[in-house]
Design an enzyme around this catalytic site. Structure first.
Site, mmCIF file in Angstrom:
data_model
loop_
_atom_site.group_PDB
_atom_site.id
_atom_site.type_symbol
_atom_site.label_atom_id
_atom_site.label_comp_id
_atom_site.label_asym_id
_atom_site.label_seq_id
_atom_site.Cartn_x
_atom_site.Cartn_y
_atom_site.Cartn_z
ATOM 1 N N ASP A 199 0.692 -1.645 -0.481
ATOM 2 C CA ASP A 199 -0.140 -0.128 -0.192
ATOM 3 C C ASP A 199 0.725 1.573 -0.318
ATOM 4 O OD1 ASP A 199 -2.119 1.745 0.605
ATOM 5 O OD2 ASP A 199 -1.582 1.803 2.166
ATOM 6 N N ASP A 227 0.105 5.242 0.694
ATOM 7 C CA ASP A 227 -0.853 6.304 2.017
ATOM 8 C C ASP A 227 -0.574 5.591 3.100
ATOM 9 O OD1 ASP A 227 -0.961 8.129 -0.074
ATOM 10 O OD2 ASP A 227 -3.054 8.224 -0.223
ATOM 11 N N ASP A 270 -1.790 -0.758 6.283
ATOM 12 C CA ASP A 270 -2.270 0.089 7.029
ATOM 13 C C ASP A 270 -3.679 0.441 7.336
ATOM 14 O OD1 ASP A 270 -2.473 2.067 5.679
ATOM 15 O OD2 ASP A 270 -2.942 3.864 7.513
HETATM 16 MG MG MG Z 1 -2.999 3.084 3.775
#
Ligand code: MG
Length: 274
Positions: free
Chosen positions: A9, A11, A214
């Site tokens: 991922d 961001d 996240d």
């Molecule tokens: Mg993310």
């Protein structure tokens, strides 16, 4: 012998949640790339954003955009392309979902039932305010091809109802770091598995997949990977990964956490040296 492929991922994972920098992770991805371990971005971001980021970071790999909606291959890729990969702007696109124009058409009647604001309602200034992105970055972020990000302005109960309504229309709503994303019947996990099969075909070896994320929209990818790693977030608790009690969580946030995870896995797998 098994080959390692990293899916990540962006961001809040490779990129710092607040500053969007990836630099603290540079030694780790450079060690991976030097050892022939591809770092594949698997993100809710757009193709335009990823192309610019790859150039800035010096990476040249296939990538997955808009929460698993499409896989893009560099024009000079040596990977075996599927027959339905479309040449587009010097790249190849494998579509795993539906175009954004179709998503907007399906969403239109739901505006009467639920309160939300879509990217298509926002100008660049509003997007800059909501994301903290610079103007040029916000313009790239608004070039969506396969999904519609929403700011939810209704209740949590209404959100559940909306998810059900979308489900009946074969659309999904996933929670990202800042927006909810309406996408077709795709997810980051399915897209990762699809691309892993392409690598498998090319390498001829068994592949070990490492995934880093996240947020909620990374759960499918983390669940489907061999080595899942949650990167700690400065703004929210880590999501639950069903049936994966062994999942590791980094002690640092963002790119520092990313470096920590990748360094430990490269060592564990006996790949390269840092
Ligand atoms: Mg993310």
């Amino acid at each position: 012998m098994s080959r390692l492929v990293i899916f990540t991922d962006l961001d809040g994972t490779l990129l710092d949640h607040h500053t969007y920098t990836a630099e603290p992770a540079r030694p780790a991805w450079e060690a991976a790339e030097a050892a022939g371990v591809p770092c594949v971005f698997n993100t809710s971001k757009t193709r335009a954003e990823v192309e610019q980021l790859q150039e800035k970071l010096g990476l040249h790999e296939p990538f997955i955009v808009e929460n698993g909606a499409a896989v893009w291959f560099p024009g000079d890729t040596e990977l075996p392309l599927p027959p339905d990969a479309r040449p587009t702007d010097g790249l190849y696109c494998k579509l795993l979902s539906i175009p954004r124009t179709e998503i907007l058409e399906i969403l239109a009647p739901l505006r009467h039932r639920f309160r939300f604001r879509g990217l298509s309602d926002m100008g660049v200034n509003e997007l800059m305010e909501r994301t903290g992105l610079e103007r040029q970055q916000a313009i790239l972020a608004s070039q969506r091809e396969f999904s519609e990000p929403l700011v939810w302005m209704d209740t949590e109960d209404a959100l559940k109802e909306c998810v059900e309504a979308l489900d009946a229309l074969n659309l999904r709503l996933v929670r990202g770091g800042r927006f909810h994303h309406v996408i077709g019947a795709c997810d980051k996990g399915q897209a990762m598995s699809w691309l892993l099969a392409v690598y498998q075909n090319a390498f001829g070896d068994a592949i070990t997949s490492m995934a880093l994320g996240d947020s909620e929209n990374d759960v499918d990818m983390l669940s489907a990977s061999d080595i899942p790693f949650l990167v700690r977030s400065p703004v929210h608790a880590p999501p639950e990964i069903p049936d994966r009690p062994e999942v590791c969580i980094t002690s640092h946030c963002g790119p520092e956490g990313w470096a920590e995870a990748v360094t430990s896995v490269l060592e564990q797998e006996g790949i390269g040296s840092l």
